[in-house]
Design a protein around this motif. Structure first.
Motif, PDB file in Angstrom:
ATOM      1  N   VAL A 294      40.816 -11.551 -58.454  1.00  0.00           N
ATOM      2  CA  VAL A 294      40.550 -12.838 -57.799  1.00  0.00           C
ATOM      3  C   VAL A 294      41.785 -13.328 -57.054  1.00  0.00           C
ATOM      4  N   MET A 295      42.943 -13.270 -57.701  1.00  0.00           N
ATOM      5  CA  MET A 295      44.176 -13.747 -57.072  1.00  0.00           C
ATOM      6  C   MET A 295      44.574 -12.880 -55.880  1.00  0.00           C
ATOM      7  N   LEU A 296      44.365 -11.580 -55.978  1.00  0.00           N
ATOM      8  CA  LEU A 296      44.692 -10.690 -54.869  1.00  0.00           C
ATOM      9  C   LEU A 296      43.830 -11.011 -53.648  1.00  0.00           C
ATOM     10  N   PHE A 297      42.539 -11.218 -53.883  1.00  0.00           N
ATOM     11  CA  PHE A 297      41.644 -11.566 -52.773  1.00  0.00           C
ATOM     12  C   PHE A 297      42.047 -12.889 -52.135  1.00  0.00           C
ATOM     13  N   GLY A 298      42.262 -13.930 -52.955  1.00  0.00           N
ATOM     14  CA  GLY A 298      42.598 -15.250 -52.425  1.00  0.00           C
ATOM     15  C   GLY A 298      43.894 -15.251 -51.638  1.00  0.00           C
ATOM     16  N   SER A 299      44.887 -14.513 -52.129  1.00  0.00           N
ATOM     17  CA  SER A 299      46.192 -14.465 -51.447  1.00  0.00           C
ATOM     18  C   SER A 299      46.078 -13.798 -50.076  1.00  0.00           C
ATOM     19  N   ALA A 300      45.268 -12.730 -49.988  1.00  0.00           N
ATOM     20  CA  ALA A 300      45.092 -12.051 -48.705  1.00  0.00           C
ATOM     21  C   ALA A 300      44.276 -12.899 -47.739  1.00  0.00           C
ATOM     22  N   LEU A 301      43.283 -13.624 -48.276  1.00  0.00           N
ATOM     23  CA  LEU A 301      42.426 -14.435 -47.408  1.00  0.00           C
ATOM     24  C   LEU A 301      43.188 -15.599 -46.788  1.00  0.00           C
ATOM     25  N   VAL A 302      44.082 -16.213 -47.542  1.00  0.00           N
ATOM     26  CA  VAL A 302      44.804 -17.363 -47.008  1.00  0.00           C
ATOM     27  C   VAL A 302      45.707 -16.962 -45.840  1.00  0.00           C
ATOM     28  N   ALA A 303      46.083 -15.679 -45.782  1.00  0.00           N
ATOM     29  CA  ALA A 303      46.945 -15.206 -44.689  1.00  0.00           C
ATOM     30  C   ALA A 303      46.150 -14.765 -43.459  1.00  0.00           C
ATOM     31  N   LEU A 304      44.865 -14.456 -43.635  1.00  0.00           N
ATOM     32  CA  LEU A 304      44.071 -13.857 -42.548  1.00  0.00           C
ATOM     33  C   LEU A 304      44.060 -14.665 -41.252  1.00  0.00           C
ATOM     34  N   PRO A 305      43.851 -16.004 -41.285  1.00  0.00           N
ATOM     35  CA  PRO A 305      43.786 -16.751 -40.021  1.00  0.00           C
ATOM     36  C   PRO A 305      45.067 -16.730 -39.207  1.00  0.00           C
ATOM     37  N   PHE A 306      46.191 -16.357 -39.816  1.00  0.00           N
ATOM     38  CA  PHE A 306      47.482 -16.426 -39.139  1.00  0.00           C
ATOM     39  C   PHE A 306      48.028 -15.048 -38.753  1.00  0.00           C
ATOM     40  N   GLN A 310      47.005  -6.745 -34.724  1.00  0.00           N
ATOM     41  CA  GLN A 310      47.603  -5.479 -35.153  1.00  0.00           C
ATOM     42  C   GLN A 310      47.735  -5.387 -36.667  1.00  0.00           C
ATOM     43  N   PHE A 311      47.781  -6.540 -37.354  1.00  0.00           N
ATOM     44  CA  PHE A 311      48.092  -6.538 -38.783  1.00  0.00           C
ATOM     45  C   PHE A 311      46.935  -7.006 -39.669  1.00  0.00           C
ATOM     46  N   TYR A 312      45.779  -7.370 -39.080  1.00  0.00           N
ATOM     47  CA  TYR A 312      44.724  -7.929 -39.923  1.00  0.00           C
ATOM     48  C   TYR A 312      44.157  -6.887 -40.886  1.00  0.00           C
ATOM     49  N   LEU A 313      44.310  -5.599 -40.551  1.00  0.00           N
ATOM     50  CA  LEU A 313      43.787  -4.555 -41.434  1.00  0.00           C
ATOM     51  C   LEU A 313      44.506  -4.564 -42.790  1.00  0.00           C
ATOM     52  N   ILE A 314      45.765  -4.978 -42.813  1.00  0.00           N
ATOM     53  CA  ILE A 314      46.489  -5.076 -44.086  1.00  0.00           C
ATOM     54  C   ILE A 314      45.818  -6.120 -44.967  1.00  0.00           C
TER      55      ILE A 314
END
Length: 411
Positions: A294-306, A310-314
């Motif tokens: 759960v924490m891994l998903f939430g941490s990655a999602l909060v970064a997605l809009p920014f 080139q880097f969204y695949l990470i």
């Protein structure tokens, strides 16, 4: 030798369940990459209904399908306890096939109201997702429950890989073609279920046959677990439903582009489910593994809009891993904690809650996306972190849910 026959039959049941899950979910996911571009462009008759904003129409289309699954999963899993897994699985797959056929006709005629009704009825039948998990729970201890759940999750992810990829290319043959192929996939699965599943899956289990899965909400501890699962699935579905729109608006993605982005996401889920989850199981409890996911998903999602293109695949890779981890361990945690409950009813409630989260995400996301679709994604991250906090407090601090024995918890 006497043990070989149960093991052989259990493996056969699991194999067919995995095939049915793969094909069925692929049919469900076929329309996935086409809806956001369809309504964003606004050229289709489906996106011009009563002069309503296209974002709102998209939210309605996204919401009626999980609403149907909420209705279906509230009683299909429970009915499978009382009338047999194979029988209910076959009947609901046939119903899904007819639902997709009606959806194809509505898409061809440009009838928005009929399109929504057909999606609703299809969703009712697709509540059969709970049956696959119930079958996996029934196979324990012959086949390890966590292993079965991870494999079923992997096949579901595989369906979300194949379905959007096919849908992204089939759209060029007409939107109705996408739903016709989905209907065919469901009819094929119905045939596999009826002719290849053993008759032993039609046995009944002692359970309150008149009760739906919603009766579980009478228990305070289960109600608390389903509340945290509702928060989690609302956050996850805000991502699922609105990252295609984010990719369209931010990077001008086409349906094919969205398909390949989804392929990458689901490939990460499959890899994690098959190869990473078994390693995690050896090192962590189900509760800790679920919280990490759960924490891994939430941490990655909060970064997605920014993140730039080139880097969204990470971010996608980390979110895919997080989803696969919590999907592999939270249902097992619940099943082990309430192992004396009818598993069809229990898994049916999980599906109901997931789709209720889907419905909430469709409504909330449609409003937020009228401002900026980034707010939909950030809202999903916030709700996900809140779910993690509720789970941490409930398990580690308050110990709300029954703690399975050490032997059970490790299986």
């Amino acid at each position: 030798m006497p043990i070989a026959e149960p093991q052989t039959e259990a493996k056969r049941i699991l194999m067919i369940t995995l095939i049915v899950t793969l094909i069925s979910v692929a049919g469900i996911a076929l329309p996935y990459p086409i809806l956001a571009p369809l309504f964003e462009q606004g050229d289709s008759a489906l996106s011009q209904f009563m002069g309503l904003p296209k974002e709102l129409l998209l939210g309605i289309v996204l919401g009626v399908y999980p609403l149907g699954i909420i209705i279906g999963s509230s009683f299909i899993g429970s009915l499978s306890d009382s009338y047999g897994r194979r029988r209910l699985l076959t009947l609901t797959l046939v119903g899904s096939g007819f639902g997709y056929s009606a959806t194809a006709f509505a898409a061809l005629s440009g009838n928005f109201a009929l399109f929504c009704i057909a999606r609703l009825l299809t969703g009712v039948c697709e509540g059969n997702i709970s049956i696959a998990r119930a079958i996996a729970a029934d196979l324990h201890p012959i086949i390890d429950k966590a292993r079965s759940f991870s494999l079923i999750s992997a096949m579901g992810y595989g369906g979300y890989l194949l379905g959007p990829l096919l849908g992204g290319y089939l759209i060029y043959s007409g939107i109705e073609t996408v739903f016709v192929v989905a209907a065919l996939a469901c009819f094929i699965c119905a045939g596999l279920s009826h002719f290849m599943m053993p008759a032993t899956l039609n046995k009944t289990i002692k359970a309150p046959s008149h009760s739906s899965s919603l009766v579980l909400l009478r228990q305070t501890d289960l109600r608390r677990f389903f509340m945290l699962y509702l928060l989690l699935t609302t956050g996850v579905n805000l991502y699922y439903e609105y990252y295609p729109l984010h990719l369209v608006r931010q990077f001008n993605y086409t349906p094919v582009d969205i398909s390949w982005a989804t392929v990458f996401l689901t490939a990460c889920m499959i890899f994690t489910s098959i190869w990473v989850n078994p390693i995690i199981q050896q090192r962590m409890s189900h509760a800790r593994a679920g919280l990490v996911g759960v924490m891994l998903f939430g941490s990655a999602l909060v970064a997605l809009p920014f993140i730039d293109n080139q880097f969204y695949l990470i971010s996608f890779a980390l979110m895919g891993a997080g989803i696969a981890i919590y999907n592999g361990f939270l249902p097992v945690y619940l099943s082990n904690s309430y192992q004396n409950n009818a598993q069809g009813q229990l898994m049916g409630m999980l599906v109901t809650v997931f789709c209720l989260g889907n419905l909430f995400a469709a409504g909330l996301g449609s409003v937020l996306s009228m401002i900026d679709v980034k707010w939909s994604l950030l809202g999903g991250a916030l709700v996900t972190f809140f779910a993690a906090a509720v789970f941490f407090h409930g398990h580690y601090k308050a110990q709300i849910w029954p703690q399975p024995t050490k032997a059970t918890a490790e299986t």
